[in-house]
Write a protein that holds these residues in place. Sequence first.
Motif, PDB file in Angstrom:
ATOM      1  N   LYS A 170      30.860  20.203  40.409  1.00  0.00           N
ATOM      2  CA  LYS A 170      31.654  21.202  39.669  1.00  0.00           C
ATOM      3  C   LYS A 170      33.076  20.682  39.506  1.00  0.00           C
ATOM      4  O   LYS A 170      33.948  20.839  40.356  1.00  0.00           O
ATOM      5  N   ASP A 172      35.298  20.403  35.896  1.00  0.00           N
ATOM      6  CA  ASP A 172      35.328  20.447  34.434  1.00  0.00           C
ATOM      7  C   ASP A 172      36.323  19.471  33.824  1.00  0.00           C
ATOM      8  O   ASP A 172      36.311  19.268  32.607  1.00  0.00           O
ATOM      9  N   THR A 188      30.322  18.588  35.634  1.00  0.00           N
ATOM     10  CA  THR A 188      30.197  19.687  34.683  1.00  0.00           C
ATOM     11  C   THR A 188      31.084  19.488  33.461  1.00  0.00           C
ATOM     12  O   THR A 188      30.831  20.090  32.411  1.00  0.00           O
ATOM     13  N   GLY A 189      32.104  18.635  33.566  1.00  0.00           N
ATOM     14  CA  GLY A 189      32.970  18.389  32.425  1.00  0.00           C
ATOM     15  C   GLY A 189      32.280  17.712  31.264  1.00  0.00           C
ATOM     16  O   GLY A 189      32.787  17.758  30.130  1.00  0.00           O
TER      17      GLY A 189
END
Length: 361
Positions: A170, A172, A188-189
């Motif tokens: 996690k 971003d 997640t990015g």
Amino acid sequence: MRPPNAPTFSRQFTSTSSKQRRYVRFGEQPGTYTDTSNRWWNASKWSTRQRVAAGIVTLGGVYYVTHLEQVPETGRWRFMDVSPEMKTRLEETARKELMEEFGAKTLPPNHALTRHVHRIVSRILEANHLGTLKTSTPPSKTWFSDPFQSHADDPIASPNARQWELMVVKDDKIVNAMASFGTVIVFTGILPMAKDEEGLAAILGHEIGHAVAQHSLERYSSTKILLALTTLVSIIGLDFGLSRALSTLVFDLPNSRKQELEADAIGMRLAAQACYDPRAAPEVFTRMEQIDKANRGLNVNFLHTHPTFETRVERLNKLLPDAYAIRDGNPDCVNLREQVSGFRDAMGLVRGAPSTIWGWA
């Protein structure tokens, strides 16, 4: 017996070196002479440093040639020198470092994003007989096959099949994904850049392509060549900073770009074998170019030392016919397309208009 009055001859020995005796070449003026004894190829005049350097070059050349191999997926020749014991140690070290760095940010296995990524990675691995992801559930081979079909001879169902690990991190702000030493890491990015399942499959296929071609081990082997080069230039007295710059420009960056293009080709085939649309790969890199231009301050690690977007898109477009042939040649893909087509037609009848779900080409 010599007669008493015979003349006496004495042989005159000269102290002149024999190397001065020479034939006059055709067209050369008599009396002219060029001394070649001090030329660089005259080993007898070499210094100790030069002799050591020549020995290193000779032994290094033999060692390099005897450790060349071809990448099975592409046929590219490369230097590879990693023993099985060293490979195991590298895998253990890499896994430990990844857990220490990203373990606190890793999403749990039951998280929606983790399950989504897990399904795509499993689909690519299992369709290409590369192994399975470590999980408490049975292999998901049945996503496109008859669940009652026997898999006794299937390497995926074998207990000796390779077990991969997945980490969904996690973060971003990091637009990146990687696969190294049997571990797939997705930040997640990168999900917005992937846009959909097809795009994420293209990205993950590329990263798994790196692992399939063992690019990490190849880069580790390349450090031996770099060490030999820096040692050589140090012996002959050249500047270390210059040698480092030359090795980066001449060796490191070109090899890195070759590996990226190779992973592009392998990844497209892996995703196609898993029934994903090959066209998603060039579309992903087109979006990457647009996002990179609009967000110059973004930490796009995925783009470091990579070829230009134009080069990658152009090459991937040329590979599309072969990739579609791979997908169309997989009977599982044909069955899945028929199922999706039937579902799409049914949805069209219900809604009164054809559905564009899944986007099959």
